[in-house]
Design an enzyme around this catalytic site. Structure first.
Site, mmCIF file in Angstrom:
data_model
loop_
_atom_site.group_PDB
_atom_site.id
_atom_site.type_symbol
_atom_site.label_atom_id
_atom_site.label_comp_id
_atom_site.label_asym_id
_atom_site.label_seq_id
_atom_site.Cartn_x
_atom_site.Cartn_y
_atom_site.Cartn_z
ATOM 1 N N ARG A 91 -3.811 -9.708 4.570
ATOM 2 C CA ARG A 91 -4.203 -9.762 3.144
ATOM 3 C C ARG A 91 -2.993 -9.340 2.324
ATOM 4 N NH1 ARG A 91 -6.743 -6.389 -0.802
ATOM 5 N NH2 ARG A 91 -8.372 -7.466 -1.991
ATOM 6 N N LYS A 122 0.814 -1.207 0.000
ATOM 7 C CA LYS A 122 0.000 0.000 0.000
ATOM 8 C C LYS A 122 0.854 1.266 0.000
ATOM 9 C CE LYS A 122 -4.514 -1.585 1.376
ATOM 10 N NZ LYS A 122 -5.642 -1.448 2.293
#
Length: 299
Positions: free
Chosen positions: A269, A235
């Site tokens: 995740r 991210k």
């Protein structure tokens, strides 16, 4: 809550769960959730698994590499044009069906639409991963009428709408309070607490400083008593912290995932399945939850 070694242990009310055909004990287990996005504009792979055969191959490969479950998405979280529910379903359902026919991994679908969730459950998904925080309460009704688990994520924007320059006076407290309110909504709609997972939403309507502070304060979210998912892989908070492009964020992703687990997360995740599974299994061994597979050294 800490154990005798000082390790933080999240107060999960119901840690032992059957999700799909797999049993998890989140008091001493870390689940790795793989990611397969059947979209031409996905955040990380930019359409590499958009073709059906590539999506199915990636999902099957993730299970073979040790993923505990596979999260299949047909619509990115990022702002963008409306995609009809029929098209979203057409993207994800064949992948769910093919994976369910070849593997016992837990299958989740990343969707905010009740009709797509219902079709996905019928096709073999056992988790609905809603990154909009139950924007449509009917989604909770769909889950309540099934055996599926619901992931409730903190985010503030309407689905696929921009949310420029988010501001928080107390990011962890506000995330916790939002999740608590949405959990209460799910419970009121009939979703049992034993089928709820929470996700603080790393980077979702948050800037890098927000996400770093939220990560440090994950125990405040874990204190809600539900298994917590940390979706940290590749991210922007990692890229901006290290000044690295997406293809070079694996080390930062593994560090963020490991830190999140030590601060209360029990599901991570991740894009790179093999490296993530090895890192989480090593972490389980260090924590005393797993025995070495081939002990020989100095024996």
């Amino acid at each position: 809550m800490t154990d005798a070694s000082g390790l933080y242990l999240p107060p999960i009310t119901e840690p032992v769960r059957m999700i799909g055909s797999r049993r998890f004990d989140f008091s001493r287990q870390i689940a790795v959730m793989a990611i397969v996005n059947r979209t031409p504009d996905s955040f990380y792979d930019q359409g590499r698994t958009f073709a059906l055969d590539q999506a199915v191959a990636a999902a099957v490969r993730a299970g073979a590499e040790g993923a505990d479950w596979v999260d299949i998405g047909g619509v990115p979280f990022a702002p963008g044009p409306e995609l009809p529910a029929s098209e979203e379903a057409a993207r994800v359902l064949p992948v769910i069906e093919a994976l369910a026919a070849s593997s016992d991994v837990v299958i989740s679908v990343d969707t905010f639409r009740p009709e797509v969730a219902a079709a996905a459950i019928a096709a073999g998904a056992s988790v609905i991963n809603d990154t909009t925080g139950i924007h449509d309460p009917r989604l909770a009704d769909v889950v309540a009428d099934s055996e599926a688990t619901l992931v409730i994520t903190h985010s503030r924007a309407e689905p696929r709408k921009p949310f420029p320059k988010p501001q928080y006076a107390d990011v962890a407290g506000e995330v916790r309070d939002f999740l608590l309110s949405r959990v209460e909504l799910a419970l009121c709609r009939g979703v049992p607490s034993s089928r709820i997972i929470v996700d603080p939403g790393h980077d979702l309507n948050k800037n890098t400083l927000h996400t770093l502070e939220l990560t440090r304060r994950l125990p405040e979210v874990a204190a809600l008593g539900f298994p917590m998912l940390a979706a940290v892989s590749n991210k922007d908070f990692i890229g901006e912290t290290l000044d690295l492009p997406k293809p070079e964020r694996l080390a930062g992703s593994l560090a963020a995932a490991s830190a999140s687990v030590l601060l209360g997360a029990r599901i991570v995740r991740m894009h790179d399945v093999r490296a993530s599974v090895e890192a989480m299994r090593m972490l389980e061994a260090i924590l005393g939850w797993r025995q070495p597979l081939a002990p020989r050294h100095n024996l």
